[in-house]
Design an enzyme around this catalytic site. Structure first.
Site, PDB file in Angstrom:
ATOM      1  N   LYS A  88       0.862  -1.186   0.000  1.00 36.59           N
ATOM      2  CA  LYS A  88       0.000   0.000   0.000  1.00 36.59           C
ATOM      3  C   LYS A  88       0.899   1.237   0.000  1.00 36.59           C
ATOM      4  CE  LYS A  88      -4.056   1.861   2.519  1.00 36.59           C
ATOM      5  NZ  LYS A  88      -4.935   1.660   3.698  1.00 36.59           N
ATOM      6  N   SER A 163      -9.791   1.618   2.479  1.00 40.62           N
ATOM      7  CA  SER A 163      -8.891   2.408   1.662  1.00 40.62           C
ATOM      8  C   SER A 163      -7.796   1.604   0.972  1.00 40.62           C
ATOM      9  CB  SER A 163      -8.234   3.479   2.535  1.00 40.62           C
ATOM     10  OG  SER A 163      -7.400   2.870   3.511  1.00 40.62           O
ATOM     11  N   SER A 187     -10.101  -0.779   6.706  1.00 41.07           N
ATOM     12  CA  SER A 187      -9.471  -0.547   5.409  1.00 41.07           C
ATOM     13  C   SER A 187      -8.726  -1.732   4.810  1.00 41.07           C
ATOM     14  CB  SER A 187      -8.507   0.650   5.491  1.00 41.07           C
ATOM     15  OG  SER A 187      -9.232   1.851   5.430  1.00 41.07           O
TER      16      SER A 187
END
Ligand SMILES: [Mg+2]
Ligand SMILES: [Zn+2]
Lengths: 498, 100, 492
Positions: A88, A163, A187
């Site tokens: 990420k 996210s 997330s």
């Protein structure tokens, strides 16, 4: 492919991480070939999906060459040797741009690696690149990225969740066998559910946050994505453990997670969070009920539990997380790194830089957080939310007197169409209703791909456990996985077979 | 009990948060923040007298490190990402007002 | 507040008014590394060479608390008679370019040290409200405005100092006037240096003082409105600023105006305070518990280990010394003696006096020679052999040496060491030894039989004449007191 309920018939993606590592370690498979296949696949298919903000091809090739060299010389290349992993883009990578999908940090390269990145590299993993996310991890659809949304590999008209949508989609698309995300209010788990992959939010403090760009420090945890529960456990075992650079990192030995996978669920006490079922879609509720049946048939005892306090979690979260974020994101002021928009004086420069560098959702949360911390409001909002946190923790404690793990929907619905919720922040916030309580309590939770809805979209089931209850959580997760609907998990599209 | 944030409050908060906001945006943001605060009103109204606040999910205390020197970053690493550098330091526009 | 009338007199001369002062002292802790990272805590390095991701506030970095800084904060608490208690860290949020994270990690409502006091040499106790741990900021230089913030067109920031550990020591508003404020800081500085907490270098910013100043009519109960004066980086600035600020406030009140609570900046060159540009939100720091740090709950073992080896504090040393010298009938020390005690302790010469007394030296004389003479060269005095010093004091006390002679011998002792008797002999003072004195007296009695007879008959004033003759015979080397004593002894 290992494990029951493997990929959809006909789908041929990257094999699971454990298989890749064992084949690379034995010399049967060259890491360099894995790298070339992944890079070619990403090259041809990621333009549409936009899982990655950046693909680090050269570094990946170099890492693969090093793994192959170690194998050739008989040295140990590490437990994740040759396994492609996606990061990420809020995890710091030394000398490699780390943007948090924000204009604010576009072009900024940290001078240091996050602890989890160091551990991955030391384990022989091959970093494919940095994945897209909602800006500064604020969102539930990956549409809040300054660089455009990520699309769900199961249906490119839909969001991957967020996210950590880029990481979830990268694994679902077969671009990486493993990925790291961060979970502040869901997330990791929510995009895992929406993309049909496994996602774990570990116990707060089990994984170092050093080098994870902070969103809400008391809630953030780094965790794994994988196609199988076993792979997720393997990755978690690799990154977990005390880090002296993080004061909130737990000491003590890391639970032997991979060993838990063979223990079964005989005698495991499972509670179904009844309060969550009213707010979830029929498919999501059915998945939880069927999941409970699967566990019951495998020897677990199942009961419904009432935990109404958990429903207050969402409101508390939307006070606590923005408050911490307003402080964590103050440093993006145009002075030391990242974007600067000039001004007459330093205050104007700060304000213009921040207005231009942050997207609307980030600005909204900074404003909200600043407001609830400001003079006269602290007690009514922030302190009150922290008391709700106690309430949530006590509710969980009450449940865990009777059960070992809890079962719940991961998300209220399957992946929704792009743009469906972007106009209404509150609507978007509801996507995290079932995941937030674990963050507030600091407990572990995971999403296991379990079923398909009528449109063929994946449905996840969430397993929650008390602090450091990862072993029990994984036992339930493996059992759910083996009883899942065939084809309910990624990778979803054929790639070349490794 | 609907929460209504005034535009003046929004502008004050924007100033605290160092976010430049046009008049138009202030109105828009006032509406959005009011809606969110309205949503959390139920939590605000809960009677939680006597319930302690949890500011941290862990019960750790006394996490300390040894007073031992570690390597610093190089000057290039320190200044490499800076928007403006002068004389080995970070350059900023003039500062109005003193340090608080 | 340009244009407002300012009285010329210092605060002690503000007739009818009392100046009330409370001080906040920021003290940099003498650790090897910064508060939350391993960067060196070192003054004077090239800009931005002592920083890492943590103290530069880079995204993703996290603080880890320095054990030594906590230990030093415990020592501060002990030295100031504070209660040492469990504490937590908060974030103090405000934007300023010298703060890498745009918040400062500081202790807020749960500081580590609370409720102590500091005893001044005058014996007055100044209350310590709290002492808490926090991180320092970077340094900003203002360019294009003569180095001043006003009129500068840009500023340059160096983060070497960012994250250096501080304790902020907050007194109660117990000081009265500039002199007492100065005495407090001097005493505090001595305590911090003695405790090994700080190098005490005010000129390098190791100690930085902000003063809360208010005035009230003498006898009034209620405090006046206070102003906080910043940028006091020497004892001299502190004294001048407090005097100026008190005078400014008195002048305001006396002309019917009102003191407005505000933060004011001390301008050393102009010799005055001026209001800082205050922003309406300046005090909205949005404190909340620092989620990246866990609470501090030092147990007794930690506290005792940290406080181990704390030397006697100046006030204790003054008390120890004072107890050794004779007191007045009322149980008090004469003011001059109390001053000598304070000076002696201040210069670290109390051990010399105590040791000399242990060797049998007269307490009051040993103290006087130390505070008045040895104090001129404190470095040398600290190297003085207490036994030699004790013998010198005894030579003077017994009358073998005059005060003038004793001071001369002491000067030699301080300059090069040696034996006091030998130095006295070398300086020709051995003539005053009893043998030489008796010889001289014999000769004088023989030469002045009539005067001697009148002295024997009880005419005391003749002693002066006889003494003068002895002095003349010894070419002035005799000790007057010793001669008088010898005359009296011969009369029987
Ligand atoms: Mg302070
Ligand atoms: Zn540092």
């Amino acid at each position: 492919m290992s494990g029951a309920g493997g990929p959809r018939p006909g789908a041929e993606g990257l094999s699971d991480a454990a298989s890749i590592a064992s084949r690379v370690r034995s010399g049967e498979l060259r890491a360099a070939d894995v790298a070339e296949q992944v890079l070619g696949d990403v090259e041809s298919r990621d333009a549409e999906l936009h899982c990655f903000n950046l693909v680090t091809g050269e570094a990946m090739r170099a890492a693969a060459a090093e793994v192959d060299r170690l194998v050739a010389t008989g040295a140990d290349p590490g437990p994740l040797a040759g396994v492609p992993v996606a990061l990420k883009d809020n995890l710091c990578t030394k000398g490699v741009p780390t943007t948090c999908s924000s204009r604010m940090l576009e072009g900024w390269s940290p001078p240091y690696d996050a602890t989890v990145v160091r551990r991955l590299v030391a384990a022989g993993a091959l970093v494919v690149g940095k994945t897209n996310l909602d800006e500064f991890a604020m969102g539930s659809s990956t549409e809040n990225s300054a660089f455009g949304p990520t699309r769900n590999p199961w249906d490119t008209g839909r969001v991957p969740g967020g996210s950590s949508g880029g990481s979830a989609a990268a694994v679902a698309a077969g671009f990486a066998a493993l990925a790291l995300g961060s979970d502040t209010g869901g997330s990791i788990r929510q995009p895992a559910a929406l993309c049909g992959v496994v996602g774990i939010k570990p116990t707060y403090g089990l994984v170092s946050r050093y080098g994870l760009v902070a969103f809400a420090s008391s809630l953030d945890q780094v965790g794994p994505f994988a196609t199988t529960v076993a792979d997720a456990a393997l990755l978690l075992e690799t990154i977990a453990g005390h880090d002296e650079m993080d004061s909130t990192s737990l000491g003590g030995p890391v639970p032997r997670l991979t060993e838990a996978l063979r223990s079964g669920v005989d005698g495991l006490r499972v509670g179904v969070v009844r309060d969550f079922l009213a707010d979830a879609s029929a498919d999501c509720v059915a998945a939880v009920r069927n999941g409970a049946d699967v566990l019951s048939r495998a020897g677990a005892s199942v009961e419904d539990v009432a935990l109404p306090e958990l429903l207050h979690g969402l409101s508390a979260y939307y006070l606590i997380a923005p408050a911490e974020a307003s402080s964590n994101l103050a440093r993006y002021d145009g002075v030391r790194y990242g974007l600067r928009v000039d001004g007459e004086d330093v205050e104007q420069m700060n304000a213009r830089t921040r207005a231009a560098g942050f997207g609307p959702e980030v600005r909204r949360r900074i404003m909200l957080g600043t407001y609830v911390l400001s003079a006269g409001y602290y007690d009514a909002y922030y302190a009150q939310a922290q008391r709700v946190r106690t309430l949530v923790a006590r509710a969980f404690a009450r449940a865990y007197e009777h059960v070992d793990v809890l079962l719940a929907p991961t998300a209220p619905s399957v992946a929704f169409p792009l743009g469906a919720k972007t106009e209404d922040p509150l609507e978007m916030y509801l996507a995290d209703l079932f995941t937030i309580p674990s963050n507030l309590a600091g407990h572990p939770a995971m999403s296991v791909p379990f079923a398909l809805d009528g449109q063929g979209l994946p449905v996840g089931v969430q397993v929650l456990a008390p602090a450091l209850g990862e072993v029990a959580m994984l036992r339930a997760g493996v059992a759910l996985e083996s009883g899942a609907t065939p084809g309910a998990r990624g990778p979803v599209r054929p790639g070349a077979v490794v | 009990m609907a929460v209504e944030l005034t535009v003046a409050e929004v502008r004050h908060v924007a100033r605290l948060a160092r976010l430049e906001l046009s008049a138009e945006e202030s109105v828009h943001v006032a509406g959005q923040l009011s809606a969110i605060l309205d949503h959390v009103e139920a939590v605000r109204a809960l009677d939680l007298e006597g319930i302690p606040a949890t500011s941290h999910p862990l019960e750790l205390v006394n996490v300390l490190r040894a007073d031992e020197v570690r390597p610093c970053l190089t000057r290039e690493e320190v200044l490499g990402g800076a928007p403006a550098v002068e004389d080995g330091r970070f350059a900023v526009p003039r500062i109005l007002g003193e340090t608080p | 507040m340009s244009g407002s009338p300012v009285a010329a007199a210092g605060d002690d001369r503000l007739a009818g008014w009392e100046t009330v002062v409370g001080l906040e002292v920021h003290c940099e802790l003498a650790t090897a590394t910064k508060l939350f990272c391993g960067c060196p805590n070192r003054f004077g390095a090239a800009p931005n060479t002592q920083v890492c991701p943590v103290c530069l506030g880079l995204p993703g970095s996290l603080p880890v608390l320095n054990r030594r800084a906590v230990e030093l904060a415990v020592r501060v608490g002990r030295a100031l008679h504070c209660t040492i208690r469990p504490s937590t860290f908060h974030r103090k949020n405000y934007f300023y370019p010298d703060m890498p994270k745009d918040f400062q990690i500081s202790q807020y409502d749960e500081p580590i040290d609370v409720d102590g006091y500091l005893e001044l040499p005058s014996g007055r106790r100044i209350g310590i409200e709290r002492a808490h741990i926090e991180e320092d900021t970077g340094k900003t230089a203002h360019l294009g405005g003569g180095g001043r913030i006003h009129g500068a067109d840009r500023s340059l920031v160096d983060y070497n100092r960012a994250g250096v550990p501080l304790v902020e020591i907050v007194s109660r508003p117990d000081m009265r006037g500039a002199d007492e404020a100065r005495a407090y800081v001097a005493e505090l500085r001595a305590i911090l240096v003695a405790s090994g907490v700080s190098d005490g270098r005010m000129e390098e910013g190791s100690l930085r003082v902000d003063a809360n100043v208010s005035v009230r009519p003498i006898g009034a109960e209620r405090f006046g409105t206070r102003c906080e004066v910043k940028n006091l980086n020497s004892l001299r600035s502190l004294g001048r600023a407090v005097e100026h600020e008190a005078a400014r406030q008195v002048a305001l009140i006396e002309t019917g105006e009102r003191v407005v609570q505000q933060t004011r900046h001390w301008d050393e060159v102009e010799g005055r305070t001026s209001a800082m540009r205050s922003k309406e939100e300046a005090n909205d720091y949005r404190y909340f518990p620092e989620p990246d740090l866990v609470p501090l709950a030092p147990d007794e073992a930690f506290v005792e280990a940290a406080a181990a080896g704390l030397p006697l504090m100046p006030a204790d040393r003054r008390a120890r010394l004072a107890a050794l010298v004779p007191h007045e009938a009322d149980g008090l020390l004469p003011a001059s003696t109390a001053d000598q005690v304070a000076t002696t302790v201040d210069l670290g010469l109390d051990d010399l006096v105590v040791a000399a007394m242990a060797c049998g030296a007269d307490a009051r004389l040993a103290l006087a020679r130390t505070a008045n003479e040895a104090a001129q060269t404190p470095e040398a005095a600290r190297r003085l052999d207490p036994q030699a010093f004790a013998r010198l004091v005894e030579l003077e006390a017994s009358g073998s040496l005059s005060a003038t002679q004793a001071k001369a011998v002491l000067a030699e002792l301080l300059a090069g060491g040696g034996e006091p008797e030998e130095i006295a002999r070398r300086l020709g003072y051995e003539a005053l030894g009893s043998g030489a004195l008796v010889d001289a007296l014999d000769a004088v009695v023989a030469a002045h039989p009539a005067e001697w007879a009148r002295y024997l008959a009880g005419e005391d004033k003749v002693a002066q004449l006889l003494t003068g003759q002895v002095m003349k015979a010894t070419k002035g080397r005799a000790n007057g007191k010793a001669v008088a004593a010898a005359l009296a002894a011969r009369r029987g």
